[in-house]
Design an enzyme around this catalytic site. Structure first.
Site, PDB file in Angstrom:
ATOM      1  N   ASP A 141      19.353   4.116  10.756  1.00 12.06           N
ATOM      2  CA  ASP A 141      19.712   4.640  12.072  1.00 12.06           C
ATOM      3  C   ASP A 141      18.505   5.372  12.659  1.00 12.06           C
ATOM      4  O   ASP A 141      17.520   5.622  11.967  1.00 12.06           O
ATOM      5  CB  ASP A 141      20.924   5.584  11.991  1.00 12.06           C
ATOM      6  CG  ASP A 141      20.833   6.522  10.816  1.00 12.06           C
ATOM      7  OD1 ASP A 141      19.715   6.996  10.512  1.00 12.06           O
ATOM      8  OD2 ASP A 141      21.867   6.793  10.186  1.00 12.06           O
TER       9      ASP A 141
ATOM     10  N   ASP B  28      17.233   8.696  14.881  1.00 11.46           N
ATOM     11  CA  ASP B  28      17.567  10.016  15.419  1.00 11.46           C
ATOM     12  C   ASP B  28      16.459  10.457  16.365  1.00 11.46           C
ATOM     13  O   ASP B  28      15.286  10.168  16.133  1.00 11.46           O
ATOM     14  CB  ASP B  28      17.701  11.043  14.292  1.00 11.46           C
ATOM     15  CG  ASP B  28      18.808  10.665  13.320  1.00 11.46           C
ATOM     16  OD1 ASP B  28      19.760   9.994  13.754  1.00 11.46           O
ATOM     17  OD2 ASP B  28      18.711  11.032  12.132  1.00 11.46           O
TER      18      ASP B  28
ATOM     19  N   ASP C  83      14.369  18.727   5.284  1.00 11.33           N
ATOM     20  CA  ASP C  83      14.423  18.880   3.819  1.00 11.33           C
ATOM     21  C   ASP C  83      13.126  18.508   3.104  1.00 11.33           C
ATOM     22  O   ASP C  83      12.580  19.288   2.338  1.00 11.33           O
ATOM     23  CB  ASP C  83      15.629  18.123   3.225  1.00 11.33           C
ATOM     24  CG  ASP C  83      15.823  16.723   3.767  1.00 11.33           C
ATOM     25  OD1 ASP C  83      14.953  16.250   4.537  1.00 11.33           O
ATOM     26  OD2 ASP C  83      16.834  16.086   3.403  1.00 11.33           O
TER      27      ASP C  83
HETATM   28  P1  ATP Z   1      18.920   7.610   5.739  1.00 12.22           P
HETATM   29  O1  ATP Z   1      17.929   6.520   5.854  1.00 12.22           O
HETATM   30  O2  ATP Z   1      19.711   7.510   4.497  1.00 12.22           O
HETATM   31  O3  ATP Z   1      19.776   7.791   6.960  1.00 12.22           O
HETATM   32  P2  ATP Z   1      17.684  10.020   6.617  1.00 12.22           P
HETATM   33  O4  ATP Z   1      16.391  10.657   6.197  1.00 12.22           O
HETATM   34  O5  ATP Z   1      17.735   9.493   8.005  1.00 12.22           O
HETATM   35  O6  ATP Z   1      18.042   8.928   5.561  1.00 12.22           O
HETATM   36  P3  ATP Z   1      19.952  11.568   7.318  1.00 12.22           P
HETATM   37  O7  ATP Z   1      21.014  12.114   6.431  1.00 12.22           O
HETATM   38  O8  ATP Z   1      20.334  10.496   8.286  1.00 12.22           O
HETATM   39  O9  ATP Z   1      18.777  11.093   6.384  1.00 12.22           O
HETATM   40  O10 ATP Z   1      19.322  12.789   8.103  1.00 12.22           O
HETATM   41  C1  ATP Z   1      18.377  12.622   9.160  1.00 12.22           C
HETATM   42  C2  ATP Z   1      17.269  13.661   9.049  1.00 12.22           C
HETATM   43  O11 ATP Z   1      17.813  14.975   9.187  1.00 12.22           O
HETATM   44  C3  ATP Z   1      16.537  13.671   7.716  1.00 12.22           C
HETATM   45  O12 ATP Z   1      15.504  12.722   7.693  1.00 12.22           O
HETATM   46  C4  ATP Z   1      16.037  15.092   7.637  1.00 12.22           C
HETATM   47  O13 ATP Z   1      14.881  15.267   8.409  1.00 12.22           O
HETATM   48  C5  ATP Z   1      17.156  15.878   8.312  1.00 12.22           C
HETATM   49  N1  ATP Z   1      18.151  16.364   7.334  1.00 12.22           N
HETATM   50  C6  ATP Z   1      19.287  15.739   6.944  1.00 12.22           C
HETATM   51  N2  ATP Z   1      19.954  16.466   6.043  1.00 12.22           N
HETATM   52  C7  ATP Z   1      19.235  17.584   5.860  1.00 12.22           C
HETATM   53  C8  ATP Z   1      19.400  18.755   5.063  1.00 12.22           C
HETATM   54  N3  ATP Z   1      20.450  18.869   4.251  1.00 12.22           N
HETATM   55  N4  ATP Z   1      18.464  19.707   5.142  1.00 12.22           N
HETATM   56  C9  ATP Z   1      17.399  19.592   5.965  1.00 12.22           C
HETATM   57  N5  ATP Z   1      17.167  18.537   6.727  1.00 12.22           N
HETATM   58  C10 ATP Z   1      18.075  17.534   6.692  1.00 12.22           C
HETATM   59 MG    MG Z   2      19.413   8.595   8.937  1.00  8.60          MG
END
Ligand code: ATP
Ligand code: MG
Length: 429
Positions: free
Chosen positions: A54, A56, A138
């Site tokens: 996805d 963001d 994170d």
């Molecule tokens: P995926 O590909 O699985 O979606 P993702 O990195 O996009 O991985 P998400 O859970 O969609 O993970 O979260 C989007 C972003 O928000 C992360 O890349 C990170 O920068 C931030 N984020 C998400 N969860 C946390 C957290 N618990 N603490 C700090 N930052 C977070």
């Molecule tokens: Mg994501």
């Protein structure tokens, strides 16, 4: 701190690989005079030449300003106020740059920051700069921005280096960041497993010190993250990291002790995770009930046998075993009731595969829960090399039944998917 900025010519992120919906949101924000960055996992995956799950967006426009800009927008989130811009089949999560969490543990501004038990952040919704926003994420690899204004990649945290080194590194002090949000520990295992990265040493040690804090994480978030662990397409590798970091115990207490006692139990779990990964690679979606039924199947069957030995009926024992275990997990991972009921149905329905006489089979095969129960039955028969004649019987009956279009409609979506690639069939070779 000055960020590292990679110009367009020096990286591989291209608008072609960003969803058109996300590109529209980015341009609209930019055209209205705001800063607009693609952020988080999307940038990480594009830099790694992977398909992002996805996209963001992070911006300096406030949620209200974003809402006014897009008709197809709603504001969501109690913990973070952010905008969901809705497109057909896609939601672009658009959030205002956020400030970091304050250092002390006191509540210094009601309804903005509240720090709960063990230093966890309960609510934070104060806006910040792009740098602050990056540094409150994170891991360094998740803190990269792609700037739509000049197509550059912006790195405040050293994520570009860590992508090269293939390392998951916490931004800031791991002890503090894991205490703020213990779910980050299982996220570290997920990223290491799914990207084939290692976890940086001080973070590994910190997980070891802090893993029991998972018990304080919000159970509904734990459920979300647990699904991501097993649906990410690399469930087997993620599971290895959960074992290596010893996170499995605080997450699934009884179950993890039970699998530790016997290698065959452990093997079952590995086989189910490999099957999950095969399904994912074939582009199939497995819903949570089937996931939980498969992963915990052997454990639930074991508990069922114990209850039968204690005098309970087959049916009641199967239901009770699942409910007892999954409700027990609720302390830590809140599995929704509806999913628990579906897992119960899958396990209770296993009894119906033994009954092949009269009209029972055709009634069963047309019932709602048949397909999931069948996928479980097929997987478990092959894994244990048992009930193979019964499996032939039901496979044959199912093929005959499937030819009737009227009956097809009653089946779940996985049915269609399961028909396509043959590797999608549960196999246990
Ligand atoms: P995926 O590909 O699985 O979606 P993702 O990195 O996009 O991985 P998400 O859970 O969609 O993970 O979260 C989007 C972003 O928000 C992360 O890349 C990170 O920068 C931030 N984020 C998400 N969860 C946390 C957290 N618990 N603490 C700090 N930052 C977070
Ligand atoms: Mg994501």
């Amino acid at each position: 701190m000055e960020p590292t900025i990679l110009k367009r010519a020096d990286h591989n992120v291209s608008r072609k690989n960003i969803s058109s919906a996300a590109v529209k949101v980015l341009y609209r924000l930019k055209d209205e005079g705001y800063t607009a960055y693609l952020a988080g996992g999307g940038v990480r995956d594009l830099l790694l030449d992977r398909n992002p799950k996805d996209f963001d967006v992070a911006t300096n426009a406030t949620p209200e300003q974003i809402r006014r800009m897009f008709r197809n927008c709603r504001l969501v989130g109690r913990r973070f106020r952010l905008a969901h811009v809705l497109f057909r089949g896609e939601v672009i999560e658009t959030s205002t740059f956020r400030a970091p969490v304050p250092d002390d543990d006191t509540v210094y501004c009601e309804n903005i920051f509240k720090t709960g038990e063990a230093g966890m952040v309960m609510r934070d919704n104060i806006f910040g700069t792009p740098e602050e926003d990056a540094l409150r994420r994170d891991f360094t690899i998740n803190a990269l921005f792609y700037n739509i204004a000049d197509f550059s990649v912006i790195d405040y945290a050293g994520g570009l280096d860590d992508l090269k080194k293939k390392v998951v590194r916490v931004i800031g002090d791991p002890d503090k960041r894991f205490a703020e949000d213990p779910v980050r520990m299982i996220r570290a295992a997920r990223f290491a497993g799914s990207l084939g990265f290692s976890i940086e040493e001080s973070a590994l040690q910190s997980i070891c010190r802090n893993k029991e804090k998972l018990a304080h994480a919000a159970p509904s978030r734990m459920y979300e993250e647990v699904q991501k662990l097993f649906f990410c397409g690399h469930a087997r590798d993620v599971f290895s990291w959960l074992e290596k970091t010893d996170l499995l115990h605080p997450m699934f207490h009884d179950f993890s002790h039970w699998i530790d006692e016997d290698k065959a139990r452990h093997d079952w779990v590995i086989q189910t995770l490999e099957q999950m990964d095969r399904w994912r690679k074939a582009g199939l979606r497995v819903h949570p009930a089937l996931l939980f039924a498969l992963i915990f199947g052997e454990y639930h069957e074991y508990c069922t046998k114990e209850l039968i030995d204690a005098g309970m009926s087959d049916h009641d024992a199967a239901r009770h075993a699942v409910q007892h275990h999954l409700r027990g997990m609720c302390d830590n991972v809140r599995v929704p009731k509806v999913v628990i009921y579906q897992v119960c149905d899958i396990m209770v329905n296993q009894l119906r595969f033994q009954r092949t006489r009269g009209r029972r089979p055709s009634r069963f095969i047309q019932s709602r829960g048949f397909l999931d129960a069948f996928l479980y039955f097929k997987f478990s028969s092959k894994a244990h090399q048992r009930d193979l004649e019964l499996l032939d019987f039901w496979t044959g009956l199912r093929q005959n039944t499937k030819q009737k279009p009227a009956e097809k409609s009653a089946e779940s979506t996985l049915e269609e998917q399961e028909c396509s690639p043959s590797q999608a069939e549960p196999t246990a070779e």
